[in-house]
Design a protein around this motif. Structure first.
Motif, PDB file in Angstrom:
ATOM      1  N   ASP A 112       0.827  -1.208   0.000  1.00  0.00           N
ATOM      2  CA  ASP A 112       0.000   0.000   0.000  1.00  0.00           C
ATOM      3  C   ASP A 112       0.864   1.263   0.000  1.00  0.00           C
ATOM      4  OD1 ASP A 112      -2.281  -1.556   0.024  1.00  0.00           O
ATOM      5  OD2 ASP A 112      -2.573  -1.414   2.193  1.00  0.00           O
ATOM      6  N   ALA A 115       2.279   1.964  -3.303  1.00  0.00           N
ATOM      7  CA  ALA A 115       1.320   2.403  -4.314  1.00  0.00           C
ATOM      8  C   ALA A 115       1.059   3.902  -4.284  1.00  0.00           C
ATOM      9  CB  ALA A 115      -0.005   1.645  -4.132  1.00  0.00           C
ATOM     10  N   ARG A 117       1.284   7.447  -5.189  1.00  0.00           N
ATOM     11  CA  ARG A 117       1.727   8.006  -6.461  1.00  0.00           C
ATOM     12  C   ARG A 117       2.684   9.173  -6.261  1.00  0.00           C
ATOM     13  NH1 ARG A 117      -3.845   7.631  -6.714  1.00  0.00           N
ATOM     14  NH2 ARG A 117      -4.632   5.867  -7.906  1.00  0.00           N
ATOM     15  N   SER A 124      -4.481   6.775  -2.642  1.00  0.00           N
ATOM     16  CA  SER A 124      -4.471   5.311  -2.710  1.00  0.00           C
ATOM     17  C   SER A 124      -4.494   4.667  -1.325  1.00  0.00           C
ATOM     18  CB  SER A 124      -3.241   4.821  -3.485  1.00  0.00           C
ATOM     19  OG  SER A 124      -2.049   5.194  -2.818  1.00  0.00           O
TER      20      SER A 124
END
Length: 230
Positions: A112, A115, A117, A124
């Motif tokens: 997580d 992820a 960005r 996210s």
């Protein structure tokens, strides 16, 4: 419902007390006291994952100083999730289930965090935490619709104040600022109502977030683990 005392605060107090980014610090195995910390220190692969999570958080904190508080809050939520591994069946025995659970949840945390960005977009991470507070759930309610959550707060049943109102409508009250999040119970028999009105218990309330088009709410079918009668 069998009469009972007010539940103790069903929180992981050691976790909730962690201030700011101190929650992101790696485990110091010389000070490890809890079952969770000792299990991590006993497994080199888990210890490596713990350090990798801390390093990733430190990097994100440096890159995204404006989101540091949000990142620290999320880490505190995730530490509750990590601590919850000890509640699994057989987790505290010699089966190795505690270490297996910790490994799975640490892998997910790394995924997580990876992820996130570029440009400090933390969207996210919204919806990835299962143990949250009313304020966070209100802020990111759209990301939680349809998902199970455990929300810590004090239950305020509307029928305690307005006898003509619906018995199943309530609000979960959290800190700071006594943020409130709407709650609906599947039913509310007299004894359960009397208990909630008398005690206004605090704890982690486990339910599913729903949205009827007028706003998100937490749907509950039990009161702190005790199923509601139909």
């Amino acid at each position: 419902m069998t009469p009972r005392r007010t539940p103790l605060l069903l929180v992981f107090s050691a976790v909730l007390a962690l201030p700011g980014m101190a929650a992101a610090a790696p485990i110091d195995c010389t000070l490890a006291r809890s079952d969770v910390e000792q299990a991590i220190c006993a497994h080199q692969d888990l210890l490596a994952k713990d350090r990798a999570i801390s390093q990733r958080l430190a990097t994100l904190g440096q890159q995204c100083p404006a989101n540091k508080a949000l990142l620290a809050q999320g880490q505190t939520f995730w530490l509750r999730e990590r601590w919850d591994c000890r509640n699994g069946e057989g987790a505290l025995g010699p089966s190795g289930k505690l270490a297996a659970c910790l490994g799975e949840r640490m892998d997910k945390r790394l995924h997580d965090l990876g992820a996130v960005r570029q440009g400090c977009d933390f969207s996210s991470l919204a919806g990835t935490y299962r143990f949250v507070d009313p304020g966070y759930l209100r802020q990111f309610s759209r990301a939680y619709v349809g998902k199970p959550v455990a929300v810590f707060g004090w239950m305020d049943l509307g029928a305690c104040h307005d006898r003509t109102g619906p018995r199943t409508v309530a609000e979960l009250v959290g800190q700071p600022g006594k943020t409130r999040f709407p709650v609906r119970f599947s039913s509310m028999p007299d004894q359960e109502k009397d208990f909630l009105c008398a005690q206004q218990p605090a704890g982690h309330w486990q339910g599913v977030v729903k949205d009827d088009g007028q706003g998100a709410y937490l749907y509950l079918t039990d009161i702190l683990g005790q199923k509601l009668a139909p």
